[in-house]
Design a protein around this motif. Structure first.
Motif, PDB file in Angstrom:
ATOM      1  N   GLY A   1      32.329  52.111  52.174  1.00 17.45           N
ATOM      2  CA  GLY A   1      33.414  51.359  52.602  1.00 17.45           C
ATOM      3  C   GLY A   1      34.609  51.042  51.573  1.00 17.45           C
ATOM      4  O   GLY A   1      34.146  51.060  50.474  1.00 17.45           O
TER       5      GLY A   1
ATOM      6  N   GLY B   1      38.970  49.762  50.946  1.00 21.93           N
ATOM      7  CA  GLY B   1      39.957  48.835  51.335  1.00 21.93           C
ATOM      8  C   GLY B   1      40.940  48.462  50.302  1.00 21.93           C
ATOM      9  O   GLY B   1      40.771  48.623  49.305  1.00 21.93           O
ATOM     10  N   TRP B   2      41.753  47.417  50.800  1.00 22.66           N
ATOM     11  CA  TRP B   2      42.853  46.986  50.082  1.00 22.66           C
ATOM     12  C   TRP B   2      43.080  45.330  50.321  1.00 22.66           C
ATOM     13  O   TRP B   2      42.934  45.031  51.388  1.00 22.66           O
ATOM     14  CB  TRP B   2      44.093  47.633  50.284  1.00 22.66           C
ATOM     15  N   TYR B   3      43.160  44.730  49.173  1.00 25.42           N
ATOM     16  CA  TYR B   3      43.382  43.406  49.302  1.00 25.42           C
ATOM     17  C   TYR B   3      44.815  43.351  48.543  1.00 25.42           C
ATOM     18  O   TYR B   3      45.245  44.034  47.846  1.00 25.42           O
ATOM     19  CB  TYR B   3      42.445  42.496  48.732  1.00 25.42           C
TER      20      TYR B   3
ATOM     21  N   PHE C   1      42.969  39.931  52.586  1.00 21.79           N
ATOM     22  CA  PHE C   1      42.679  40.910  52.850  1.00 21.79           C
ATOM     23  C   PHE C   1      43.803  41.509  53.620  1.00 21.79           C
ATOM     24  O   PHE C   1      44.427  41.203  54.235  1.00 21.79           O
ATOM     25  CB  PHE C   1      41.530  40.892  54.037  1.00 21.79           C
TER      26      PHE C   1
ATOM     27  N   LYS D   1      40.743  47.722  55.761  1.00 22.12           N
ATOM     28  CA  LYS D   1      39.268  48.524  55.165  1.00 22.12           C
ATOM     29  C   LYS D   1      39.268  49.610  56.189  1.00 22.12           C
ATOM     30  O   LYS D   1      39.723  49.765  57.190  1.00 22.12           O
ATOM     31  CB  LYS D   1      38.311  47.501  55.308  1.00 22.12           C
TER      32      LYS D   1
ATOM     33  N   THR E   1      35.771  52.331  57.047  1.00 20.10           N
ATOM     34  CA  THR E   1      34.048  52.582  56.744  1.00 20.10           C
ATOM     35  C   THR E   1      34.280  54.244  56.526  1.00 20.10           C
ATOM     36  O   THR E   1      35.028  54.961  56.839  1.00 20.10           O
ATOM     37  CB  THR E   1      33.374  52.259  57.510  1.00 20.10           C
TER      38      THR E   1
ATOM     39  N   CYS F   1      42.693  47.604  45.200  1.00 20.49           N
ATOM     40  CA  CYS F   1      41.822  48.463  45.940  1.00 20.49           C
ATOM     41  C   CYS F   1      40.168  48.193  45.613  1.00 20.49           C
ATOM     42  O   CYS F   1      39.901  47.531  44.507  1.00 20.49           O
ATOM     43  CB  CYS F   1      41.785  50.022  45.289  1.00 20.49           C
TER      44      CYS F   1
ATOM     45  N   ASN G   1      33.092  49.262  48.534  1.00 24.46           N
ATOM     46  CA  ASN G   1      31.606  48.934  48.815  1.00 24.46           C
ATOM     47  C   ASN G   1      30.593  50.059  48.397  1.00 24.46           C
ATOM     48  O   ASN G   1      31.039  51.082  48.966  1.00 24.46           O
ATOM     49  CB  ASN G   1      31.235  48.534  50.171  1.00 24.46           C
TER      50      ASN G   1
ATOM     51  N   ASP H   1      30.176  45.335  46.002  1.00 24.91           N
ATOM     52  CA  ASP H   1      31.637  45.496  46.169  1.00 24.91           C
ATOM     53  C   ASP H   1      32.078  45.782  44.669  1.00 24.91           C
ATOM     54  O   ASP H   1      31.827  45.030  43.506  1.00 24.91           O
ATOM     55  CB  ASP H   1      32.284  44.214  46.571  1.00 24.91           C
TER      56      ASP H   1
END
Length: 114
Positions: free
Chosen positions: A31, A33-35, A45, A48, A50, A93, A96, A102
């Motif tokens: 996985g 994603g971005w926060y 958040f 994200k 997968t 960025c 997982n 993470d």
């Protein structure tokens, strides 16, 4: 694990921007994603994705943000259009990573201002 984030900067409201994050690791990455973290606020958040290409977005960015990945290049992207002043933040960025869990990039600044 190494992260190389790019694409940030100063942009005007209404413009577009694409952030990139290249992840270097020997392990698989189920996985990504971005926060983001705006000045004076907690990290939140954003989006994200997968390996099955399931995507999730925060309500505040739905319809304007699009996450994608190039699995062969271990790179994740975040395309934003149109940008708003409230999108000003440091964007992080994350990945997982199998075995390791993470992990986070160092962050990249996006400033939306006229």
């Amino acid at each position: 694990v190494q992260f190389v984030e790019s694409g940030g900067g100063v942009v005007q409201p209404g413009e577009s921007l694409t952030l990139s994050c290249k992840i270097s690791t020997r392990y698989s990455i189920p996985g990504v994603g971005w926060y983001r973290q705006a000045p004076g606020k907690e990290r939140e958040f954003v989006a994200k994705m997968t390996t099955g290409n399931d995507m999730n977005y925060a309500d505040a960015v739905k319809g304007r943000f699009h996450i994608s990945r190039d699995a062969g290049k271990n790179t994740v992207y975040l395309h934003v259009t149109p940008l708003k002043p409230e999108d000003t933040a440091v964007y992080y960025c994350y990945a997982n990573i199998a075995v390791l869990g993470d992990r986070w990039g160092q962050g990249i600044q996006v400033t939306v201002s006229s």
